[in-house]
Design a protein around this motif. Structure first.
Motif, short mmCIF file in Angstrom:
data_model
loop_
_atom_site.label_atom_id
_atom_site.label_comp_id
_atom_site.label_asym_id
_atom_site.label_seq_id
_atom_site.Cartn_x
_atom_site.Cartn_y
_atom_site.Cartn_z
N ASP A 101 55.08 65.30 22.59
CA ASP A 101 55.18 66.59 22.78
C ASP A 101 55.31 67.52 21.36
O ASP A 101 54.87 68.58 21.20
CB ASP A 101 56.35 67.12 23.62
CG ASP A 101 56.09 66.37 25.19
OD1 ASP A 101 54.78 66.29 25.43
OD2 ASP A 101 56.92 66.24 25.86
N LYS B 266 57.54 59.86 24.29
CA LYS B 266 57.00 61.29 24.97
C LYS B 266 57.47 62.41 24.11
O LYS B 266 56.53 63.63 23.88
CB LYS B 266 57.45 61.38 26.51
CG LYS B 266 56.70 62.58 26.98
CD LYS B 266 57.09 62.77 28.70
CE LYS B 266 56.83 64.14 29.27
NZ LYS B 266 57.00 65.15 28.52
N THR C 82 57.61 74.98 24.89
CA THR C 82 57.62 75.00 23.27
C THR C 82 58.86 75.57 22.72
O THR C 82 59.26 75.09 21.49
CB THR C 82 56.52 75.96 22.96
OG1 THR C 82 56.58 77.21 23.63
CG2 THR C 82 55.15 75.35 23.20
N ALA D 210 49.84 73.27 23.82
CA ALA D 210 51.12 72.38 24.46
C ALA D 210 51.37 73.10 25.66
O ALA D 210 51.96 72.64 26.49
CB ALA D 210 52.29 72.47 23.50
N MET E 248 61.23 72.83 22.53
CA MET E 248 60.87 71.85 21.49
C MET E 248 61.34 72.47 20.18
O MET E 248 61.87 71.83 19.27
CB MET E 248 59.40 71.60 21.39
CG MET E 248 58.81 70.88 22.68
SD MET E 248 59.69 69.24 22.79
CE MET E 248 59.14 68.56 21.27
N VAL F 62 54.29 71.44 28.19
CA VAL F 62 55.22 71.40 27.33
C VAL F 62 56.10 72.66 27.01
O VAL F 62 55.41 73.67 27.02
CB VAL F 62 54.69 70.78 25.74
CG1 VAL F 62 55.86 70.94 24.88
CG2 VAL F 62 53.99 69.66 25.87
#
Length: 374
Positions: free
Chosen positions: A225, A221, A243, A236, A246, A241
């Motif tokens: 993402d 996953k 960000t 996203a 991330m 998500v």
């Protein structure tokens, strides 16, 4: 089971092949302009690479380049340009060497502690740029360039002989305390004309990193993402998500892998960090190889081998009356050719997709004209 996409595979192979062909053609023109025979130059390079000793050197250099390119590719997948890989690798190698030289542990534990130290230092140094981006919106390009300069100065300061450095008798090089033999990473012995050479054992670690990178992107996953956030920030966010999270994780991962770049040489050859032995620029080479390999572990492997081959064959050109800079020019032309070839292939791929959609609509119209009209 996923349907085999022949067009996608062909387009994926076409770009790097075109890039290499463009680079060879342009390099041949440059050699011709200099009054030399390009075919003889290429022949000398390939003949030189047939020696077992040179092949060992190519594999060792390719191992280092591969790790650098994988570290860069993680950032690219998130649409991040981690230019700071170079500073992250050198600072991590220096501090890991210093920590390893101060430790006296059993073999596997000693190596593990050095690896953990390198990952932690590389990740922490990249984390500075990540925090600046997510907290203050500072471009990672700007911050990592500045952090490279800071890392260079910090290394020079810490390597003073009254801090972490030492100067071996009769040498101008400044190094850290040599590692105990318990920290030597075992390599693959190769007998070359009665002389023993070793392929870095870290080549297996590099291969494992490539496999892990592929698995993370395609089977987890987090990988989904990562690719989603890299493709479209707004899409996203709409899919839930985070960000910023991330960006932070991607930069930490990229920096952590960058910390491993110097370990094949540290644990497999020099067994200490020296200002002469760990040159700057490997991080930037990783950027070029990641582009050439299209951020794919397999493509990056071929790119790393090509780059290492050009590096190691350059001295033979100089020995035979050719300018050794020809190999460097070829590397630069490959980078330029990559950009051109990928853009040509991308445009062709778009036209091909549009053509296929048109053909499908035409077929549907012939089968069900009433439904298409409606």
């Amino acid at each position: 089971m996923k349907k085999f996409d022949k067009d996608r595979v062909i387009l994926g192979i076409a770009a790097p092949v075109l890039a290499v062909v463009f680079a060879m053609v342009l390099s041949s023109l440059i050699v011709l302009i200099s009054g030399k025979n390009p075919f003889d130059a290429f022949r000398l390079m390939f003949e030189y690479a047939q020696g077992a000793d040179v092949q060992v050197l190519i594999l060792n250099r390719a191992t280092v380049y591969y790790i650098a390119a994988i570290a860069v590719a993680i950032g690219f997948r998130m649409n991040l340009f981690n230019i700071g890989v170079d500073g992250q690798y050198r600072l991590a190698a220096m501090l890991a060497a210093a920590a390893g030289g101060a430790m006296h542990l059993p073999g596997p534990l000693h190596i593990l502690m050095i690896i953990i130290t390198a990952i932690a230092v590389g990740g922490a140094w990249a984390g500075v740029a990540a925090l600046l981006k997510v907290r203050r919106g500072v471009s990672e390009v700007v911050s990592t360039i500045m952090l490279n300069a800071i890392a260079t100065s910090l290394i020079a300061y810490l390597m003073h002989t009254d801090i972490l450095g030492r100067q071996p008798p009769g040498s101008n090089n400044v190094t850290t305390t040599p590692l105990d033999d318990t920290a030597w990473f075992p390599g693959i012995g190769v007998d070359v004309d009665g002389q023993r050479m070793e392929v870095y054992g870290f080549i297996f670690v590099a291969a494992a990193l490539g496999v892990g990178f592929h698995y993370m992107l395609s089977r987890t996953k987090f990988g989904f993402d990562l690719r989603a956030a890299g493709a479209s920030d707004s899409a996203a966010v709409a899919s839930g998500v985070n960000t910023k999270r991330m960006v932070l994780i991607s930069m930490l991962l990229s920096g952590g892998l960058a910390g491993l770049i110097g370990l094949p040489q540290l644990l497999g050859e020099t067994h200490s960090y020296g200002l002469v032995d760990f040159p700057a620029g490997i991080g930037f080479t990783g950027i070029a190889i990641a582009l050439l390999g299209r951020n794919s572990p397999v493509g990056i492997a071929f790119g790393a081998l090509l780059w290492a081959f050009l590096d190691r064959s350059a001295p033979n050109l100089d020995f035979n009356g050719y300018e050794k800079e020809i190999a460097t020019i070829m590397q630069g032309l490959i980078v330029i050719s990559v950009v051109v070839a990928y853009e040509l292939v991308r445009r062709y791929g778009l036209r091909r997709q549009q053509q296929q959609v048109g053909e499908q609509l035409a077929q549907a119209a012939r089968k069900n004209p009433e439904e298409v009209a409606a």
